[in-house]
Design a protein around this motif. Structure first.
Motif, PDB file in Angstrom:
ATOM      1  N   SER A   9       0.840  -1.198   0.000  1.00 36.87           N
ATOM      2  CA  SER A   9       0.000   0.000   0.000  1.00 36.87           C
ATOM      3  C   SER A   9       0.873   1.245   0.000  1.00 36.87           C
ATOM      4  CB  SER A   9      -0.904   0.025   1.242  1.00 36.87           C
ATOM      5  OG  SER A   9      -1.552   1.289   1.311  1.00 36.87           O
ATOM      6  N   ARG A  11      -0.107   3.814   1.307  1.00 31.15           N
ATOM      7  CA  ARG A  11      -0.442   4.491   2.553  1.00 31.15           C
ATOM      8  C   ARG A  11       0.226   3.760   3.720  1.00 31.15           C
ATOM      9  NH1 ARG A  11      -6.854   5.579   2.640  1.00 31.15           N
ATOM     10  NH2 ARG A  11      -6.999   3.297   2.605  1.00 31.15           N
ATOM     11  N   LEU A  14      -3.107   4.898   7.432  1.00 33.68           N
ATOM     12  CA  LEU A  14      -4.498   4.752   6.989  1.00 33.68           C
ATOM     13  C   LEU A  14      -4.736   3.467   6.202  1.00 33.68           C
ATOM     14  CD1 LEU A  14      -5.266   8.421   5.846  1.00 33.68           C
ATOM     15  CD2 LEU A  14      -6.024   7.269   7.936  1.00 33.68           C
ATOM     16  N   SER A  15      -3.686   2.729   5.953  1.00 39.36           N
ATOM     17  CA  SER A  15      -3.811   1.548   5.094  1.00 39.36           C
ATOM     18  C   SER A  15      -4.557   0.410   5.786  1.00 39.36           C
ATOM     19  CB  SER A  15      -2.420   1.062   4.686  1.00 39.36           C
ATOM     20  OG  SER A  15      -2.498  -0.247   4.172  1.00 39.36           O
ATOM     21  N   VAL A  16      -5.606  -0.043   5.159  1.00 35.98           N
ATOM     22  CA  VAL A  16      -6.374  -1.176   5.686  1.00 35.98           C
ATOM     23  C   VAL A  16      -5.586  -2.473   5.476  1.00 35.98           C
ATOM     24  CG1 VAL A  16      -8.522  -2.486   5.485  1.00 35.98           C
ATOM     25  CG2 VAL A  16      -8.562   0.025   5.260  1.00 35.98           C
ATOM     26  N   SER A  17      -4.961  -2.617   4.316  1.00 41.17           N
ATOM     27  CA  SER A  17      -4.231  -3.873   4.062  1.00 41.17           C
ATOM     28  C   SER A  17      -3.077  -4.028   5.057  1.00 41.17           C
ATOM     29  CB  SER A  17      -3.727  -3.938   2.619  1.00 41.17           C
ATOM     30  OG  SER A  17      -2.807  -2.913   2.337  1.00 41.17           O
ATOM     31  N   PRO A  93      -3.399  -3.896  -2.038  1.00 42.92           N
ATOM     32  CA  PRO A  93      -4.573  -3.100  -2.393  1.00 42.92           C
ATOM     33  C   PRO A  93      -4.814  -3.180  -3.893  1.00 42.92           C
ATOM     34  CG  PRO A  93      -2.777  -1.697  -1.566  1.00 42.92           C
ATOM     35  CD  PRO A  93      -2.231  -3.077  -1.725  1.00 42.92           C
ATOM     36  N   ILE A  94      -6.061  -3.104  -4.290  1.00 46.10           N
ATOM     37  CA  ILE A  94      -6.338  -3.012  -5.732  1.00 46.10           C
ATOM     38  C   ILE A  94      -6.148  -1.568  -6.161  1.00 46.10           C
ATOM     39  CG2 ILE A  94      -8.136  -3.184  -7.506  1.00 46.10           C
ATOM     40  CD1 ILE A  94      -9.203  -5.645  -6.129  1.00 46.10           C
ATOM     41  N   TYR A  95      -5.248  -1.378  -7.109  1.00 48.16           N
ATOM     42  CA  TYR A  95      -5.015  -0.058  -7.717  1.00 48.16           C
ATOM     43  C   TYR A  95      -5.364  -0.183  -9.201  1.00 48.16           C
ATOM     44  CZ  TYR A  95      -2.257   1.962  -3.805  1.00 48.16           C
ATOM     45  OH  TYR A  95      -1.830   2.473  -2.595  1.00 48.16           O
ATOM     46  N   ASN A  96      -6.329   0.595  -9.638  1.00 46.38           N
ATOM     47  CA  ASN A  96      -6.708   0.588 -11.056  1.00 46.38           C
ATOM     48  C   ASN A  96      -6.895  -0.842 -11.578  1.00 46.38           C
ATOM     49  OD1 ASN A  96      -6.717   3.475 -11.341  1.00 46.38           O
ATOM     50  ND2 ASN A  96      -4.516   3.322 -10.977  1.00 46.38           N
ATOM     51  N   PHE A  97      -7.673  -1.575 -10.814  1.00 46.31           N
ATOM     52  CA  PHE A  97      -8.138  -2.929 -11.153  1.00 46.31           C
ATOM     53  C   PHE A  97      -7.071  -4.017 -11.006  1.00 46.31           C
ATOM     54  CE2 PHE A  97     -10.579   0.199 -13.486  1.00 46.31           C
ATOM     55  CZ  PHE A  97     -11.843  -0.031 -12.949  1.00 46.31           C
ATOM     56  N   THR A 138      -7.347  -5.578  -0.574  1.00 51.16           N
ATOM     57  CA  THR A 138      -8.310  -4.522  -0.231  1.00 51.16           C
ATOM     58  C   THR A 138      -8.734  -3.790  -1.498  1.00 51.16           C
ATOM     59  OG1 THR A 138      -6.473  -3.017   0.217  1.00 51.16           O
ATOM     60  CG2 THR A 138      -7.447  -4.138   2.117  1.00 51.16           C
ATOM     61  N   SER A 139      -9.951  -3.245  -1.457  1.00 48.72           N
ATOM     62  CA  SER A 139     -10.402  -2.453  -2.601  1.00 48.72           C
ATOM     63  C   SER A 139     -11.413  -1.415  -2.139  1.00 48.72           C
ATOM     64  CB  SER A 139     -11.030  -3.345  -3.674  1.00 48.72           C
ATOM     65  OG  SER A 139     -12.372  -3.639  -3.339  1.00 48.72           O
ATOM     66  N   GLY A 140     -11.589  -0.407  -2.988  1.00 49.37           N
ATOM     67  CA  GLY A 140     -12.587   0.620  -2.697  1.00 49.37           C
ATOM     68  C   GLY A 140     -13.952   0.228  -3.234  1.00 49.37           C
ATOM     69  N   VAL A 142     -14.219  -2.390  -6.210  1.00 53.14           N
ATOM     70  CA  VAL A 142     -14.218  -3.664  -6.951  1.00 53.14           C
ATOM     71  C   VAL A 142     -14.460  -4.825  -6.002  1.00 53.14           C
ATOM     72  CG1 VAL A 142     -12.636  -5.281  -8.102  1.00 53.14           C
ATOM     73  CG2 VAL A 142     -12.770  -2.908  -8.875  1.00 53.14           C
ATOM     74  N   LEU A 175     -14.585  -1.247   0.166  1.00 51.37           N
ATOM     75  CA  LEU A 175     -14.587  -0.456   1.405  1.00 51.37           C
ATOM     76  C   LEU A 175     -15.318   0.874   1.252  1.00 51.37           C
ATOM     77  CD1 LEU A 175     -10.912  -1.279   2.399  1.00 51.37           C
ATOM     78  CD2 LEU A 175     -12.938  -1.856   3.748  1.00 51.37           C
TER      79      LEU A 175
HETATM   80  C1  LIG Z   1      -4.104   4.887  -6.913  1.00 48.31           C
HETATM   81  C2  LIG Z   1      -5.303   4.145  -6.415  1.00 48.31           C
HETATM   82  C3  LIG Z   1      -6.032   3.400  -7.313  1.00 48.31           C
HETATM   83  C4  LIG Z   1      -7.139   2.685  -6.874  1.00 48.31           C
HETATM   84  N1  LIG Z   1      -7.831   1.959  -7.768  1.00 48.31           N
HETATM   85  C5  LIG Z   1      -8.870   1.205  -7.330  1.00 48.31           C
HETATM   86  C6  LIG Z   1      -9.576   0.362  -8.239  1.00 48.31           C
HETATM   87  O1  LIG Z   1      -9.289   0.246  -9.422  1.00 48.31           O
HETATM   88  N2  LIG Z   1     -10.624  -0.350  -7.772  1.00 48.31           N
HETATM   89  C7  LIG Z   1     -11.001  -0.288  -6.454  1.00 48.31           C
HETATM   90  O2  LIG Z   1     -11.938  -0.956  -6.078  1.00 48.31           O
HETATM   91  N3  LIG Z   1     -10.344   0.506  -5.580  1.00 48.31           N
HETATM   92  C8  LIG Z   1      -9.291   1.246  -5.978  1.00 48.31           C
HETATM   93  N4  LIG Z   1      -8.611   2.023  -5.100  1.00 48.31           N
HETATM   94  C9  LIG Z   1      -9.030   2.031  -3.683  1.00 48.31           C
HETATM   95  C10 LIG Z   1      -8.138   1.139  -2.833  1.00 48.31           C
HETATM   96  O3  LIG Z   1      -8.115  -0.181  -3.314  1.00 48.31           O
HETATM   97  C11 LIG Z   1      -8.636   1.137  -1.399  1.00 48.31           C
HETATM   98  O4  LIG Z   1      -8.577   2.470  -0.889  1.00 48.31           O
HETATM   99  C12 LIG Z   1      -7.827   0.224  -0.511  1.00 48.31           C
HETATM  100  O5  LIG Z   1      -8.300   0.297   0.799  1.00 48.31           O
HETATM  101  C13 LIG Z   1      -6.373   0.611  -0.535  1.00 48.31           C
HETATM  102  O6  LIG Z   1      -5.631  -0.248   0.315  1.00 48.31           O
HETATM  103  P1  LIG Z   1      -4.977   0.332   1.645  1.00 48.31           P
HETATM  104  O7  LIG Z   1      -6.140   0.700   2.550  1.00 48.31           O
HETATM  105  O8  LIG Z   1      -4.169  -0.767   2.203  1.00 48.31           O
HETATM  106  O9  LIG Z   1      -4.180   1.548   1.287  1.00 48.31           O
HETATM  107  C14 LIG Z   1      -7.525   2.754  -5.505  1.00 48.31           C
HETATM  108  C15 LIG Z   1      -6.774   3.508  -4.626  1.00 48.31           C
HETATM  109  C16 LIG Z   1      -5.687   4.204  -5.064  1.00 48.31           C
HETATM  110  C17 LIG Z   1      -4.871   5.001  -4.081  1.00 48.31           C
END
Ligand SMILES: Cc1cc2nc3c(=O)[nH]c(=O)nc-3n(C[C@H](O)[C@H](O)[C@H](O)COP(=O)(O)O)c2cc1C
Length: 197
Positions: A9, A11, A14-17, A93-97, A138-140, A142, A175
């Protein structure tokens, strides 16, 4: 037994993962009191593979130039960390899928012909055996396991490629949509992880 923990992550607090990885580590410590840990934070910055490294990747060590050998030293170290681990924990974490670029950089550095996989006319073979992996995803938005989740199947594929096929996924997904509920479900899953054989 020894474990390697890879976080990715961008982060920190604040990182959940990262939080869930800590909880998973605590649970593993409780289940296996002798377990030791090595930590690698991919988000702290890993090099990308470059021309010099690639030119050395597929040569036997004794045929590499000193420059090629030197360029592969860090990759060698990451491979050794993985080889030494009975248990692998990846916070993803999922970043951009997909997975964060930092974690992809780690993958590119540990996928090494002759060290973690081999290939011949018989095809590819993973060289890492008897390892258990936990993925904390983790994801926001997806849903993990849905067609939009390119992270979990990718990590399963690449771990299988190097021979790690015993993979348990702990997800706290969507999340941004579901609030605290997925974190509770992930905590529950951590309480019920299968002990490492
Ligand atoms: C650069 C970036 C890209 C992300 N892209 C996605 C995404 O494609 N799909 C999704 O569901 N969440 C996306 N997220 C949300 C993160 O997956 C989510 O906030 C997750 O909790 C991040 O992990 P962390 O809490 O350990 O930092 C994105 C977040 C960031 C910062």
């Amino acid at each position: 037994m020894h474990a390697l923990v890879v976080n990715s992550s961008g982060r920190t607090d604040l990182s959940v993962s990262r939080k869930l990885v800590v909880e998973l580590v605590d649970e593993l410590k409780a289940k296996h009191p002798g377990l030791t840990f090595c930590y690698r934070d991919a988000a702290a910055g890993l090099p990308f593979v470059n021309e010099l490294m690639i030119s050395g990747f597929y040569l036997p060590a004794e045929l590499r130039t000193p420059e090629q050998t030197q360029s592969l030293a860090f990759s060698d170290q990451l491979v050794q960390e993985l080889q030494a681990a009975d248990v692998l924990i990846i916070g993803a974490p999922i970043y951009n899928f997909s997975i964060p670029a930092s974690l992809k950089a780690w993958v590119d550095l540990i996928a090494r012909a002759g060290l973690t996989f081999s290939f011949s006319e018989m095809g590819f073979q993973g060289l890492l055996h008897n390892k258990k992996a936990y993925l904390v995803v983790t994801s926001g938005g997806v849903e993990v396991g849905s067609p939009a989740d390119m992270a979990t199947p990718y990590l399963r594929l690449v771990l299988g490629f190097v021979g790690i096929t015993d993979v348990e996924v702990i997800s706290a997904d969507q999340l941004n949509l579901l609030g605290e509920q997925p974190i509770g479900a992930a905590r529950d899953a951590i309480q019920h992880i299968h002990a490492v054989a």
